[in-house]
Design a protein around this motif. Structure first.
Motif, PDB file in Angstrom:
ATOM      1  N   VAL A 114       0.870  -1.182   0.000  1.00 17.54           N
ATOM      2  CA  VAL A 114       0.000   0.000   0.000  1.00 17.54           C
ATOM      3  C   VAL A 114       0.901   1.225   0.000  1.00 17.54           C
ATOM      4  N   THR A 116       1.629   4.910   1.085  1.00 16.86           N
ATOM      5  CA  THR A 116       1.150   5.735   2.209  1.00 16.86           C
ATOM      6  C   THR A 116       1.786   7.121   2.244  1.00 16.86           C
ATOM      7  N   THR A 129       5.727   3.087   1.775  1.00 21.85           N
ATOM      8  CA  THR A 129       4.822   1.944   1.581  1.00 21.85           C
ATOM      9  C   THR A 129       4.705   1.137   2.871  1.00 21.85           C
ATOM     10  N   ASP A 149      -4.856   4.503  -8.800  1.00 22.70           N
ATOM     11  CA  ASP A 149      -5.391   3.916  -7.565  1.00 22.70           C
ATOM     12  C   ASP A 149      -6.886   4.158  -7.391  1.00 22.70           C
ATOM     13  N   HIS A 152     -11.385   6.502  -5.510  1.00 22.59           N
ATOM     14  CA  HIS A 152     -11.114   7.294  -4.302  1.00 22.59           C
ATOM     15  C   HIS A 152      -9.604   7.449  -4.099  1.00 22.59           C
ATOM     16  N   SER A 153      -8.933   7.727  -5.173  1.00 26.54           N
ATOM     17  CA  SER A 153      -7.471   7.788  -5.246  1.00 26.54           C
ATOM     18  C   SER A 153      -6.801   8.491  -4.052  1.00 26.54           C
ATOM     19  N   TRP A 154      -5.964   7.750  -3.368  1.00 25.64           N
ATOM     20  CA  TRP A 154      -5.150   8.326  -2.293  1.00 25.64           C
ATOM     21  C   TRP A 154      -4.216   9.385  -2.877  1.00 25.64           C
ATOM     22  N   THR A 155      -3.618   9.078  -4.025  1.00 27.24           N
ATOM     23  CA  THR A 155      -2.632   9.982  -4.626  1.00 27.24           C
ATOM     24  C   THR A 155      -3.273  11.323  -5.000  1.00 27.24           C
ATOM     25  N   ARG A 157      -5.788  12.793  -3.704  1.00 28.90           N
ATOM     26  CA  ARG A 157      -6.025  13.581  -2.478  1.00 28.90           C
ATOM     27  C   ARG A 157      -4.720  14.123  -1.919  1.00 28.90           C
ATOM     28  N   GLU A 158      -3.731  13.252  -1.839  1.00 31.93           N
ATOM     29  CA  GLU A 158      -2.437  13.616  -1.242  1.00 31.93           C
ATOM     30  C   GLU A 158      -1.804  14.795  -1.977  1.00 31.93           C
ATOM     31  N   ASP A 162      -7.681  16.766  -5.741  1.00 27.51           N
ATOM     32  CA  ASP A 162      -9.094  16.403  -5.614  1.00 27.51           C
ATOM     33  C   ASP A 162      -9.947  17.660  -5.772  1.00 27.51           C
ATOM     34  N   ALA A 265      -8.710   7.307 -11.098  1.00 31.51           N
ATOM     35  CA  ALA A 265      -7.973   8.240 -10.237  1.00 31.51           C
ATOM     36  C   ALA A 265      -7.907   9.631 -10.853  1.00 31.51           C
TER      37      ALA A 265
END
Ligand SMILES: Cc1cc2nc3c(=O)[nH]c(=O)nc-3n(C[C@H](O)[C@H](O)[C@H](O)COP(=O)(O)OP(=O)(O)OC[C@H]3O[C@@H](n4cnc5c(N)ncnc54)[C@H](O)[C@@H]3O)c2cc1C
Length: 352
Positions: A114, A116, A129, A149, A152-155, A157-158, A162, A265
């Motif tokens: 994952v 992170t 990760t 991803d 609801h892409s983490w990337t 948002r990060e 978004d 994403a």
């Protein structure tokens, strides 16, 4: 060790990105925590353009042909055939297995991790990760990152990419039934506040997906589709109901430095028109071309070129069919203007 490209997410678009990149001679690692074959709520209709793109990558998933799209209300129907040959209903697990095999054969390493954390420098990106549900691992480094991803892409948002969507979101649910397909098409049934669509995925299995703004159980949604319920009454459900949403996702931009967003994403409109995977494949190809050229910003333009027509059609259809009176009139309208319906279906079918 640093590679040319790290791909975050090993769904269909992430794996296709890895294949396009490997084909260009890049060293690629994919980071995907879920063990395969990965299943997901999906209508599972591959448009002709998407199928051709997969074939070009040497990926030939087994499924069931469909020849176009049929819209149905309780009294009327409208049919549009694809001009460029059939699409194919393909189980997600089959698609994932085939893509995974191709990726392995191409020498791509898939790491069960994952992502992170993300840090960018002038000449590379470092990803923090961890193991799924477990301990942190050493960082992975690459010249570029493609983030695939998902919705609801983490990337996304990060990186602060978004973009709020506003309004009530739509959700999708799907289940499979042991039942021989009864239509040569993907059938889209228009109900009062939901659409159901039926995709043949083999000679004795159909998938049923329901899309709606209303959040209720799958079987309750089906109640507004009497003819479909009748067909399904004695059919054995052979998969659990899976869901996804809210479907609409937006991004401010598709690139941030050395990171490029592809697939869901990068933004998503709706599942109603069924071109998500095909569109994602086109974006994957474009992202890899930008990476190979060492011009990540070029991707913004090619993403737009690949995406805008389908986005506009899907948004237009969603917007137009919000009032119930239009929903009721849509199928008769499509039947009365077959050339317009056919043009729209073929535009979507060509994507990728
Ligand atoms: C109800 C419904 C029906 C649909 N019907 C169709 C259809 O008929 N035809 C069609 O073409 N499309 C359809 N779609 C759209 C299609 O499912 C998506 O467009 C497609 O799955 C996008 O693929 P992807 O690889 O971008 O994302 P995904 O398939 O969502 O894959 C994303 C991957 O990223 C991984 N991931 C997430 N976070 C991280 C992280 N932090 N680190 C590492 N990995 C991570 C996940 O585990 C996942 O495997 C439908 C969608 C829905 C919801």
């Amino acid at each position: 060790m640093s590679v040319d490209l790290l791909v975050v997410g090993g769904g269909p678009v992430g794996l296709a990105t890895a294949l396009y990149a490997a084909r260009q001679g890049l060293t690629v690692h994919v980071l995907e925590p879920r063990p395969g074959p990965v299943d997901k709520a999906c209508g599972e209709g591959l448009m002709p353009g998407g199928l051709a793109a997969l074939a070009d990558l040497g990926v030939h998933p087994v499924g069931h042909a469909f020849h176009g799209i049929r819209y149905l209300s309780s009294t009327r129907s409208a049919v549009a055939d694809f001009a460029d040959g059939p699409g194919r209903g393909v189980r997600r697990t089959e698609l994932h297995s085939r893509l995974s095999r191709a990726v392995t054969e191409a020498g791509v390493v898939v790491l069960p991790l994952v992502v992170t954390g993300l840090r960018q420098g002038d000449d590379g990106v470092e990803l923090a990760t961890r193991l799924p549900g477990g301990a942190g691992q050493r960082p992975e480094r690459a010249r570029y990152v493609v983030a695939a991803d998902g919705l609801h892409s983490w990337t996304r948002r990060e990186l602060g990419l978004d973009r709020p969507t506003g309004g009530a979101g739509r959700y999708g649910l799907r289940q499979h039934f042991r039942l021989p397909p009864w239509s040569r098409h993907v059938d889209v049934l228009w109900g009062e506040d939901a659409e159901a669509y039926v995709t043949p995925v083999s000679s004795d299995v159909v998938g049923v997906a329901v899309l709606s703004r209303q959040r209720r159980p799958f079987t309750e949604h089906l109640e507004q589709f009497g003819a479909l319920v009748e067909r399904l009454t004695d059919a054995q459900p052979i998969s659990p109901v899976q869901g996804a949403g809210p479907l609409r996702q937006r991004s401010h931009r598709r690139t941030a430095g050395r990171v490029l967003l592809v697939g869901d994403a990068s933004g998503y409109v709706d599942a109603l028109t069924g071109e998500g995977i095909s569109l994602g494949l086109a974006q994957a190809r474009a992202a890899v071309a930008a990476v190979v050229a060492n011009r990540p910003r070029d991707y913004e333009r090619s993403w737009l070129a690949a995406t805008w027509r389908c986005s506009l059609l899907t948004q237009g259809l969603l917007h137009a069919t919000r009032p119930r009176v239009v929903r009721r009139g849509l199928v008769p309208l499509a039947a009365a203007a077959p050339w317009v319906f056919s043009a729209a279906v073929n535009e979507l079918g060509r994507s990728a």
